[in-house]
Design a protein around this motif. Structure first.
Motif: not given
Ligand SMILES: [Zn+2]
Ligand SMILES: [Zn+2]
Ligand SMILES: [Zn+2]
Ligand SMILES: [Zn+2]
Lengths: 449, 449
Positions: A37-45, A276-291
């Motif tokens: 939800d986090f990384v989908e939202g951040l990269t889309t919005e 890019g939209t920063g999905a793997i660097d580093d949207g995913a990192g913040c998503a993992i930590a927050a989740a």
């Protein structure tokens, strides 16, 4: 967040709480939706959110809103100022003997060419070492091409070997008289999507235009140089330095039962490169930590406070990590973890207390075995955004991700949401939930100096 | 070419010559270097070669020189005139509610936007059929987005299903009032490399700006449209029509022992789209045809003449194939083969004479079994550049390639040399050598009407 009824204790996890935490981690493996939800939202919005730009501010606003909605306490933005460079036009054309365009991207801190571009002969070097061997002044009036190949590795060690080509290769070429430099992308893919990233010019070396060719374009240039010793390029790059602009760090907390204890710090960076939209660097990192923080809270209020640090402006010089370390130099932290190596599965756990607190180290290793994570006595190196942890020489846990495919995408236009495997992302969340849950419920010191 | 001593015969292959041909095909499978040499040279020394442009003329010059050096006789350029469209700038930006750039490329024949671009609301359609159902006038002032997904197939049949979205989708949207159209790329990859290709506006429909988003960008736009019914785009496309320019076909021959017999025609196209270097579309096709003709000659001068046709300007409307059919309407051909589906292995052989000349069909099938090619009674459809063969309703053999990965690369910047697997390319050359060797030594008629 629904905080489960808490055990009236200030010591480490009892058996029942430990079981509850373990079930929560297992559940995350099966069905976590918070990280996606986090990384989908951040990269889309928001999408690309380069450090120091208005887009990064929108990312901070988005993240604060998300953390608040997710039930985090003390959601805060800590601003800092930084030097900001932005991309302009970027074009390259082989003029002779084989006229055709080449695909490239400017490196961060690249100088601009004149408005009409640069036309010059290319001199190729097979490696950083070969460039270092070139006589002083031998590149006068030339465009240097550094054709250093990166190796694919699971642990990312290929970056240490190939990285200097980008980090300091342009400065080295400039010091030998080159008027511009193009490098083979520091990346392991073979697509027309070049890899950007910062470069640094040494004190006293005037910045020159510096760009990375995609790997197929580098291959093509190599073939041309094999056929001709007079390959001429037309290079146009128009990046700009904006001077000082505002960036910031965003933090949020799961407040512990004993907020006087040093907290557990979970770091990632919120900025991304612009391509890019920063999905793997580093949207995913913040998503993992927050989740993971959310799941730990759901299993029961932890003893220690867990703080997530979404650092700003990592890509262009760890501005956020450094600003955070400065602002929080006097606040003790128990332990830090960072996620900034994509979204593929965690394969190894390392700490910097396998000797000093062997019992806790072993406890962590045993707790993540069921997620196919191995323990290692190799000392955890601290991540970029954990400058404050390095400074305090306190605890560090590294949940090492599989980096086999990371450098196919790193800093390219191809760093987009479709590259994240939801199942591997959930494995990250599960392992983090388990580890952060144990650490945040640890009553005693984590790293004994 | 070293022509081996020829057998004094005008009938089909005798056993010894047949063995020699088979060994030559086997040798090609192991070690052919001619095809690689061709496609490596063309993509390096010419690169992109869009139809009707100066780059395509350089490709013809390059090809004539190569064919001559390779020993082909009667190397000829047959010019024709054509309408030429060229790409300009192309940019898209989501204005609201989620500002960020999108990656796209203009489709061939796209109109230009005004210099300041177009700003309008996006209306999404999940398929071509959904667009067709939209009421007349309902797209007035809007940008239509056609989100039609392509399926991966071995035989390329996914193109027949998804292709209309590009071929006629823009015209359909224009007819309903749309002021511009963006489509999901007709392609099976997930990279930021959009797929171009021609589109056609129906008689009486005024062309509008038309572009293809990369698949990850289309995914992102879909997510935005799921969140908001008011997504606004800024679209800038500045392609130009150059009017009539010159293109041409290039031919060369392996002269047969009896040049009075109708020749065997091997076709491919020399032009490519401008984004990649045209390795798989269709440098590989010309490489395979030319290498096979060379190997057949090396095995012994064939009975019939073999002519290679490197057609010009296929991508923008089969101008070369049509010009060739017109110019050679009265010259009878025995049989035609075309290679224009990449460089992956051949898996099936089809002819249009499995009934009328069952013996020859079976002979071909038996001869290629050892290369893991299966025979099929499905009638061979003729390739685009074999218009002359269609017109004469004469023989056709289709050596069908594995297209599983073809539409990952088709018409993208990623159509580059590194995508060709040398071993699979050699399998193509081996199968073509075997089949063309039999056909060019066939004394009797190939397709009996
Ligand atoms: Zn990073
Ligand atoms: Zn990075
Ligand atoms: Zn083609
Ligand atoms: Zn094509």
């Amino acid at each position: 967040l629904l905080a489960a009824p808490l055990s009236a204790q200030t010591s480490s996890l009892n058996a029942a709480d430990g079981d509850r935490l373990a079930s929560m981690a297992d559940k995350a493996l099966e069905s976590d939706s918070i990280a996606w939800d986090f990384v989908e939202g951040l990269t889309t919005e928001v999408g690309p959110r380069q450090s120091g730009t208005e887009a990064e501010q929108r990312a901070r606003d988005w993240a604060k809103k998300w953390l608040t909605a997710q039930g985090f306490a003390h959601v805060t933005e800590e601003p800092f100022m930084m030097d900001t460079w932005v991309r302009g036009e970027e074009k390259a054309q082989v003029l002779s003997p084989f006229p055709q365009p080449l695909t490239l991207v400017a490196l961060g801190n690249s100088a601009a060419t004149p408005a009409e571009g640069i036309k010059a002969q290319v001199v190729g070097f097979d490696s950083y070492a070969a460039l270092a061997d070139a006589p002083e002044g031998s590149l006068k009036g030339k465009i240097a091409f550094i054709n250093h190949h990166m190796k694919r590795t699971q642990d990312g060690s290929g970056y240490g070997f190939a990285g200097p080509v980008r980090w300091t290769g342009p400065s080295l070429a400039a010091s030998k008289g080159a008027i511009a430099v193009v490098i083979r992308s520091v990346g392991t893919d073979s697509h027309r999507t070049p890899h950007t990233g910062g470069t640094t010019f040494a004190e006293g070396v005037k910045p020159i235009p510096a760009a990375a060719l995609s790997n197929p374009d580098a291959d093509n240039l190599v073939r041309m140089l094999e056929r001709s010793d007079d390959v001429k390029l037309h290079l146009l790059l128009t990046p700009r330095n904006l001077g000082q602009t505002r960036s910031g760090n965003v933090t949020g907390e799961i407040v512990g039962r004993d907020p006087s204890l040093p907290p557990v710090l979970l770091a990632c960076h919120l900025d991304s490169w612009d391509l890019g939209t920063g999905a793997i660097d580093d949207g995913a990192g913040c998503a993992i930590a927050a989740a993971a923080a959310s799941h730990v809270a759901e299993a029961g209020q932890p003893l220690r406070t867990i703080r997530v640090l979404f650092a700003g402006a990592e890509e262009t010089g760890v501005w956020g990590g450094k600003a955070y370390a400065k602002a929080h130099a006097d606040e003790p932290f128990a332990v830090g973890l960072e996620s900034d190596f994509g979204a593929d599965r965690i394969w190894q756990l390392r700490t910097n207390f396998s000797d000093s607190n062997a019992e806790l180290h072993k406890k962590l290793v045993r707790a993540v075995e069921r997620f196919s994570v191995e323990g290692s006595n190799r000392e955890a190196g601290s991540g970029e955004d954990l400058t404050v942890i390095n400074q305090q020489k306190t605890g560090h846990v590294d949940l090492a991700q599989d980096g086999t495919h990371y450098f196919d995408l790193h800093h390219t236009p191809d760093d987009t949401l479709d590259k994240i495997d939801p199942a591997q992302l959930r494995q990250n969340v599960a392992v983090w939930t388990q580890v952060v849950g144990i650490l945040s419920n640890e009553a005693g010191p984590i790293k004994t100096q």
